[in-house]
Design a protein around this motif. Structure first.
Motif, PDB file in Angstrom:
ATOM      1  N   GLY A  65      -2.013  -3.229 -14.147  1.00  0.00           N
ATOM      2  CA  GLY A  65      -2.010  -4.563 -13.544  1.00  0.00           C
ATOM      3  C   GLY A  65      -1.636  -4.518 -12.070  1.00  0.00           C
ATOM      4  O   GLY A  65      -0.843  -3.682 -11.637  1.00  0.00           O
ATOM      5  N   LYS A 105       4.140 -19.856 -21.631  1.00  0.00           N
ATOM      6  CA  LYS A 105       4.481 -21.000 -20.780  1.00  0.00           C
ATOM      7  C   LYS A 105       4.279 -22.321 -21.519  1.00  0.00           C
ATOM      8  O   LYS A 105       5.078 -23.251 -21.380  1.00  0.00           O
ATOM      9  CB  LYS A 105       3.627 -20.979 -19.514  1.00  0.00           C
ATOM     10  N   CYS A 123       9.324  -8.405 -22.267  1.00  0.00           N
ATOM     11  CA  CYS A 123       7.860  -8.339 -22.447  1.00  0.00           C
ATOM     12  C   CYS A 123       7.071  -8.770 -21.233  1.00  0.00           C
ATOM     13  O   CYS A 123       5.848  -8.759 -21.245  1.00  0.00           O
ATOM     14  CB  CYS A 123       7.451  -9.196 -23.650  1.00  0.00           C
ATOM     15  N   LYS A 124       7.776  -9.176 -20.170  1.00  0.00           N
ATOM     16  CA  LYS A 124       7.067  -9.619 -18.962  1.00  0.00           C
ATOM     17  C   LYS A 124       6.722  -8.488 -18.012  1.00  0.00           C
ATOM     18  O   LYS A 124       6.000  -8.693 -17.037  1.00  0.00           O
ATOM     19  CB  LYS A 124       7.875 -10.705 -18.259  1.00  0.00           C
ATOM     20  N   ASN A 125       7.301  -7.316 -18.250  1.00  0.00           N
ATOM     21  CA  ASN A 125       6.894  -6.078 -17.567  1.00  0.00           C
ATOM     22  C   ASN A 125       7.309  -5.932 -16.114  1.00  0.00           C
ATOM     23  O   ASN A 125       7.626  -4.839 -15.679  1.00  0.00           O
ATOM     24  CB  ASN A 125       5.373  -5.875 -17.633  1.00  0.00           C
ATOM     25  N   VAL A 126       7.234  -6.975 -15.312  1.00  0.00           N
ATOM     26  CA  VAL A 126       7.479  -6.800 -13.867  1.00  0.00           C
ATOM     27  C   VAL A 126       8.649  -7.637 -13.406  1.00  0.00           C
ATOM     28  O   VAL A 126       9.090  -8.525 -14.107  1.00  0.00           O
ATOM     29  CB  VAL A 126       6.224  -7.149 -13.034  1.00  0.00           C
ATOM     30  N   ASP A 144       2.831 -10.580 -19.739  1.00  0.00           N
ATOM     31  CA  ASP A 144       2.327 -10.727 -18.382  1.00  0.00           C
ATOM     32  C   ASP A 144       0.807 -10.840 -18.352  1.00  0.00           C
ATOM     33  O   ASP A 144       0.228 -11.111 -17.303  1.00  0.00           O
ATOM     34  CB  ASP A 144       2.777  -9.542 -17.517  1.00  0.00           C
ATOM     35  N   PRO A 167       0.188  -6.659 -10.226  1.00  0.00           N
ATOM     36  CA  PRO A 167       1.585  -6.914  -9.848  1.00  0.00           C
ATOM     37  C   PRO A 167       2.466  -5.672  -9.995  1.00  0.00           C
ATOM     38  O   PRO A 167       3.273  -5.362  -9.110  1.00  0.00           O
ATOM     39  CB  PRO A 167       2.006  -8.021 -10.819  1.00  0.00           C
ATOM     40  N   ALA A 168       2.296  -4.945 -11.107  1.00  0.00           N
ATOM     41  CA  ALA A 168       3.108  -3.744 -11.324  1.00  0.00           C
ATOM     42  C   ALA A 168       2.777  -2.669 -10.293  1.00  0.00           C
ATOM     43  O   ALA A 168       3.668  -1.958  -9.813  1.00  0.00           O
ATOM     44  CB  ALA A 168       2.890  -3.212 -12.737  1.00  0.00           C
ATOM     45  N   ASP A 172       0.602 -14.904 -21.396  1.00  0.00           N
ATOM     46  CA  ASP A 172       1.470 -15.596 -20.442  1.00  0.00           C
ATOM     47  C   ASP A 172       1.307 -17.112 -20.555  1.00  0.00           C
ATOM     48  O   ASP A 172       2.298 -17.861 -20.600  1.00  0.00           O
ATOM     49  CB  ASP A 172       1.140 -15.127 -19.026  1.00  0.00           C
ATOM     50  N   ARG A 232       3.172  -7.636 -24.686  1.00  0.00           N
ATOM     51  CA  ARG A 232       3.239  -7.927 -23.259  1.00  0.00           C
ATOM     52  C   ARG A 232       2.993  -9.415 -23.051  1.00  0.00           C
ATOM     53  O   ARG A 232       2.057  -9.979 -23.619  1.00  0.00           O
ATOM     54  CB  ARG A 232       2.193  -7.127 -22.484  1.00  0.00           C
TER      55      ARG A 232
END
Length: 324
Positions: free
Chosen positions: A94, A197, A321-324, A188, A96-97, A193, A186
């Motif tokens: 991804g 939300k 679980c959001k990873n970043v 993200d 962002p990561a 996601d 995950r």
């Protein structure tokens, strides 16, 4: 589709499979499938996100678990020595990561892949997790013949890795945006996601709602790697888009499906925010479908599964679980 177009299965001599990154989101879904099909499986993973996803299959006699990093070439070479096939998933995934630590992303995604390729022995098969983010901005319908022009570090490092894999006869699977429940969940990823939300906020803004994206359930993504392993002769040295035309959807379409399944949820649209990969196009999956592969899990089913899990997660689990 006539029966004559379906690729013959050709994995009779494939007994032992190495899966790099096998404890991750995709790998933890795939490993049980490989074991069920009778393969011996070696998971090679740094376990940055923990080993818990493998607990349900730890007792399987054909499973071997090895802690390792694809950047440790000597160790990797030893582990690779007597396997028949490699499924290479280990990566920083991804944009962002990758943006968070560009040097690490480049090293893992490119040098890590070089380490795998350089230590392959004659006759070993390799299937690689590529991505639709390789394409960049595309007009119209995207096929495997569409020139790739990645716009992010993530897309470019994965494109570089795919090139290395295909040069040695490997198969590159350009996955659609993956979603759904996995043992290593995950949150993200876009659908996951948005579902989180919707459950936690009930009301939030969606940016670039009209952008067309293409989606693939994690179980179908995992099945594609098993399929490529078993039909390697028909796929060697090529790239394949993996997904389903029925899930060529706008982000708004997905948000509305989630909204309809979450009581009291209201998703509005915002003009702020942008997808740096510029994924706004339809994708054709005719090439892999002609060989006999077809996705089975639709968006509605995937969302329903997520809604069994996400509302019951603790805040600590969600953060992990959001990873970043």
């Amino acid at each position: 589709m006539s029966g004559s177009t379906i690729a013959p299965r050709d994995d009779q001599n494939i007994k032992k499979v190495l899966v790099t990154g096998g404890a991750g989101y995709l790998g933890s879904t795939m490993i049980p499938m490989l074991l069920e099909d009778g393969y011996e499986v070696i998971v090679y993973d740094s376990f940055s996100w923990g080993i818990a996803p493998l607990l349900p299959i730890a007792s399987h006699p054909k499973l071997t678990v090895i802690k390792g990093n694809v950047l440790d070439e000597d160790h990797l070479k030893t582990v690779m020595a007597d396997v028949d096939a490699i499924i290479h998933l280990a990566a920083i995934v991804g944009y962002p990561a990758c943006s968070k630590d560009p040097e690490l992303a480049t090293t893992v995604n490119v040098q890590g892949t070089k380490n795998v390729v350089q230590n392959m022995k004659p006759g070993q098969r390799i299937v690689y997790a590529s991505t639709g983010s390789c394409y960049g901005a595309v007009t119209g319908v995207c096929t495997e013949e569409t020139p790739i022009s990645p716009l992010t570090l993530y897309g470019s490092t994965k494109a570089d890795g795919e090139k290395l894999i295909r040069e040695v006869g490997g198969v590159g699977l350009r996955l659609a945006t993956v979603f759904g429940v996995s043992p290593r969940l995950r949150l993200d990823l876009l659908v996951n996601d948005l579902t989180n939300k919707a459950v936690s906020k009930r009301s939030f803004d969606l940016y670039e709602g009209g952008f067309r994206r293409t989606f693939l359930h994690v179980r179908d993504a995992a099945r594609a790697f098993v399929f490529a392993l078993q039909h390697y002769g028909s796929m060697t040295a090529q790239a394949f888009n993996v997904g389903d035309e029925s899930m060529n959807m706008t982000k708004r379409d997905v948000a509305k499906m989630i909204e309809a399944n979450v009581s009291g949820c209201c998703i509005t649209e915002s003009k702020s925010g942008t997808d740096l990969d510029k994924r706004d196009y339809e994708v054709s999956y005719a090439k892999i479908r002609a060989l006999g592969y077809k996705a089975k899990v639709d968006m509605k089913t995937g969302i329903e599964e997520l809604l069994k899990i996400v509302p019951n997660m603790t805040q600590e689990e969600i953060a992990r679980c959001k990873n970043v």
